[in-house]
Design a protein around this motif. Structure first.
Motif, PDB file in Angstrom:
ATOM      1  N   ASN A 135       0.805  -1.217   0.000  1.00  0.00           N
ATOM      2  CA  ASN A 135       0.000   0.000   0.000  1.00  0.00           C
ATOM      3  C   ASN A 135       0.840   1.269   0.000  1.00  0.00           C
ATOM      4  O   ASN A 135       0.290   2.359   0.193  1.00  0.00           O
ATOM      5  CB  ASN A 135      -0.921   0.005   1.226  1.00  0.00           C
ATOM      6  CG  ASN A 135      -1.905  -1.148   1.222  1.00  0.00           C
ATOM      7  OD1 ASN A 135      -2.846  -1.170   0.443  1.00  0.00           O
ATOM      8  ND2 ASN A 135      -1.679  -2.116   2.102  1.00  0.00           N
ATOM      9  N   ASP A 230      -3.470   8.903  -6.492  1.00  0.00           N
ATOM     10  CA  ASP A 230      -3.997   8.099  -5.402  1.00  0.00           C
ATOM     11  C   ASP A 230      -5.407   8.529  -5.010  1.00  0.00           C
ATOM     12  O   ASP A 230      -5.883   9.609  -5.364  1.00  0.00           O
ATOM     13  CB  ASP A 230      -3.076   8.180  -4.182  1.00  0.00           C
ATOM     14  CG  ASP A 230      -1.840   7.312  -4.341  1.00  0.00           C
ATOM     15  OD1 ASP A 230      -1.909   6.324  -5.100  1.00  0.00           O
ATOM     16  OD2 ASP A 230      -0.810   7.614  -3.716  1.00  0.00           O
ATOM     17  N   ARG A 260      -5.541   3.319  -9.090  1.00  0.00           N
ATOM     18  CA  ARG A 260      -5.194   2.174  -8.247  1.00  0.00           C
ATOM     19  C   ARG A 260      -6.288   1.115  -8.353  1.00  0.00           C
ATOM     20  O   ARG A 260      -6.026  -0.078  -8.179  1.00  0.00           O
ATOM     21  CB  ARG A 260      -5.035   2.607  -6.790  1.00  0.00           C
ATOM     22  CG  ARG A 260      -3.884   3.558  -6.507  1.00  0.00           C
ATOM     23  CD  ARG A 260      -2.560   2.879  -6.601  1.00  0.00           C
ATOM     24  NE  ARG A 260      -1.484   3.735  -6.105  1.00  0.00           N
ATOM     25  CZ  ARG A 260      -0.205   3.553  -6.387  1.00  0.00           C
ATOM     26  NH1 ARG A 260       0.164   2.549  -7.172  1.00  0.00           N
ATOM     27  NH2 ARG A 260       0.716   4.354  -5.902  1.00  0.00           N
TER      28      ARG A 260
END
Length: 303
Positions: A135, A230, A260
């Motif tokens: 992550n 993100d 993502r």
């Protein structure tokens, strides 16, 4: 006891979610992060121990359970299955001998994130390092192109050039847009992708997707926006989509999804403007001979 010669290849990467393969970074010029921790004279350095923790078969870092043969050669649990319980170094039968000492030593290690070269300077205990890396905000992005499988990864500027040069994606400047999608035989829905348009807006990039697929048994079309960055940054923006004709209009307003999330994940979550085929044909003129949809949209930044 010696086991038979193993003829199959043992270089396949680990299937386990705990695998940390250096191949994940592809062919980019990323270098392996240097632990930067020096050992005491007469003792192996942490870097040497790090090397000992690499499985000699798949070259991934090993996590418990770590196995060893009677001669002391170690390998990971996934490769133990792949080599049919036969040590690839000495051909002894492996059995179920755990290398508890190496597992214990790993607990004492602190290593930098593998994306150190990309800007992450945090240090983590060995067993929590992988969880962070899955992550890490500095990890490379996957190519957002949905028209074909593409394994290219990189940062946003690199992917923008990749989309433009390799996928021939249309690039547009501005926060408002109007695009027309045409299909000669709208009865042939299947899974299809009209891909892709990239917009430069507020100094960032947004991908407009338009896809055809079956929602259950119903053929539908769907348009949605993804943000090249993100999720926390994507939430700073909103967008609207509109399609209509002859006094009828269908609208959608939402927050762009980060790249993502794969285009398939966004599509399956139905997070976008969904148009039933009959309505799409009505917006196209009603003759049901050709799909002609004009989709307008706008992107804005939340205050």
């Amino acid at each position: 006891m010696f086991c038979k010669e193993v003829t199959e290849s043992c270089t396949t990467s680990m299937d386990s979610d705990l695998a940390t393969s250096s191949a994940e970074l592809g062919s980019s010029n990323y270098r392996k992060a240097d632990p930067g921790l020096s050992g005491n004279p007469g003792r192996p350095s942490n870097n040497d121990v790090h090397d000992l923790l690499e499985c000699p078969v798949c070259m991934n870092l090993m996590y418990p359970p770590i196995y060893q043969c009677p001669s002391g050669h170690t390998l990971c649990s996934n490769c133990k299955v792949r080599v049919h319980n036969c040590c690839p170094a000495c051909r002894h039968e492996l059995g179920n001998i755990r290398c508890l000492a190496l597992e214990k030593v790993a607990e004492s290690l602190e290593l930098p994130c593998r994306y150190q070269i990309l800007g992450c300077h945090d240090i983590f205990p060995y067993y929590s390092k992988l969880k962070h890396e899955k992550n890490c905000k500095y990890r490379p992005y996957n190519c957002p192109y949905a028209g074909a499988d593409c394994s290219v990864t990189g940062d946003i500027p690199f992917l923008v050039m990749h989309l433009k040069n390799d996928h021939k994606v249309d690039m547009h400047d501005g926060c408002s847009f109007s695009h027309r999608y045409v299909k000669s035989n709208p009865q042939e829905v299947g899974n299809a992708t009209w891909m892709l348009t990239v917009f430069n807006c507020f100094g960032r990039q947004f991908c407009l997707h338009f896809e055809a697929f079956l929602l259950g048994l119903a053929p539908v079309y769907m348009a949605f926006l993804r943000f090249m960055g993100d999720e926390d940054e994507a939430k700073e923006f909103s967008y609207s989509l509109e399609v209509g004709r002859n006094g009828r209009k269908l609208t959608w307003q939402g927050i762009p999804r980060s790249i993502r999330d794969s285009h398939k994940k966004v599509r399956d979550s139905q997070d976008g403007l969904i148009i039933q085929r009959n309505l799409a044909l009505l917006f196209s003129g009603g003759d049901k001979q050709e799909l002609k949809l004009k989709i307008s949209g706008r992107i804005w930044k939340e205050q």
